[in-house]
Design a protein around this motif. Structure first.
Motif, PDB file in Angstrom:
ATOM      1  N   THR A  90       0.877  -1.276  -0.002  1.00  0.00           N
ATOM      2  CA  THR A  90      -0.035   0.260  -0.192  1.00  0.00           C
ATOM      3  C   THR A  90       0.856   1.197  -0.084  1.00  0.00           C
ATOM      4  O   THR A  90       0.375   2.346  -0.324  1.00  0.00           O
ATOM      5  N   SER A  91       2.167   1.253   0.378  1.00  0.00           N
ATOM      6  CA  SER A  91       2.895   2.152   0.264  1.00  0.00           C
ATOM      7  C   SER A  91       3.049   2.863  -1.254  1.00  0.00           C
ATOM      8  O   SER A  91       3.399   4.201  -1.350  1.00  0.00           O
ATOM      9  N   VAL A  92       2.934   1.996  -2.249  1.00  0.00           N
ATOM     10  CA  VAL A  92       3.044   2.557  -3.368  1.00  0.00           C
ATOM     11  C   VAL A  92       1.800   3.325  -3.690  1.00  0.00           C
ATOM     12  O   VAL A  92       2.504   4.381  -4.625  1.00  0.00           O
ATOM     13  N   ILE A 110       3.538   9.833   4.714  1.00  0.00           N
ATOM     14  CA  ILE A 110       2.786   8.863   4.766  1.00  0.00           C
ATOM     15  C   ILE A 110       3.382   7.476   3.933  1.00  0.00           C
ATOM     16  O   ILE A 110       3.653   6.280   4.664  1.00  0.00           O
ATOM     17  N   PHE A 111       4.126   7.596   2.871  1.00  0.00           N
ATOM     18  CA  PHE A 111       5.030   6.484   2.098  1.00  0.00           C
ATOM     19  C   PHE A 111       5.985   5.724   3.427  1.00  0.00           C
ATOM     20  O   PHE A 111       6.015   4.647   3.504  1.00  0.00           O
ATOM     21  N   VAL A 112       6.806   6.883   4.054  1.00  0.00           N
ATOM     22  CA  VAL A 112       7.615   6.492   4.715  1.00  0.00           C
ATOM     23  C   VAL A 112       7.213   5.897   6.044  1.00  0.00           C
ATOM     24  O   VAL A 112       7.703   4.852   6.558  1.00  0.00           O
ATOM     25  N   LYS A 113       5.974   6.324   6.647  1.00  0.00           N
ATOM     26  CA  LYS A 113       5.290   5.958   7.693  1.00  0.00           C
ATOM     27  C   LYS A 113       4.807   4.333   7.358  1.00  0.00           C
ATOM     28  O   LYS A 113       4.831   3.514   8.311  1.00  0.00           O
ATOM     29  N   ASN A 114       4.270   4.202   6.381  1.00  0.00           N
ATOM     30  CA  ASN A 114       3.953   2.860   6.057  1.00  0.00           C
ATOM     31  C   ASN A 114       5.109   1.700   6.104  1.00  0.00           C
ATOM     32  O   ASN A 114       5.069   0.851   6.733  1.00  0.00           O
TER      33      ASN A 114
END
Length: 126
Positions: free
Chosen positions: A79-81, A94-98
């Motif tokens: 889901t980071s994609v 949000i990408f890094v938090k994922n």
């Protein structure tokens, strides 16, 4: 102290997924838009909602923590994609938090549920 910390950690990680389920239920359109941006079908919001809710509850209750946490780590990576938008600093956060959440899930997968669980799975795997 260790078992208490694992319980609190499980609950805190679970809250992210339970909140995600609530968000998907309350505003499925925003998730459908993210899916559509990558050409994925919008109906995937519903299995994602169910997975978020079920996995979150499993972590809170201490059920199948190792496999659920491992699957959640993979889920976070996939889901980071949707958030890899270098031109948007908010989405990159949000990408890094994922990936950070995936790391916490991997720790749970390795460590196990701790003692305070409906189905304790013992200490770290060998």
């Amino acid at each position: 102290m260790t078992d208490s910390a694992v319980l609190v950690g499980r609950i805190l990680i679970a809250l992210l997924f339970l909140g995600g389920a609530a968000q998907k239920a309350g505003d499925p359109g925003s998730v459908v838009e993210l899916l559509a941006r990558l050409g994925w079908p919008g109906w995937l919001v519903w299995p994602a909602l169910i997975w978020n809710a079920a996995a979150g509850l499993a972590l809170v209750l201490g059920l199948w923590v190792r496999p659920v946490a491992a699957a959640l780590a993979l889920y976070c990576g996939v889901t980071s994609v949707f958030h890899f938008l270098p031109e948007d600093p908010w989405q990159m956060t949000i990408f890094v938090k994922n990936w950070a959440i995936a790391g916490g899930c991997l720790v749970l997968a390795a460590h196990g549920s701790g003692r305070f669980a409906l189905r304790p799975d013992g200490g770290a795997a060998g």
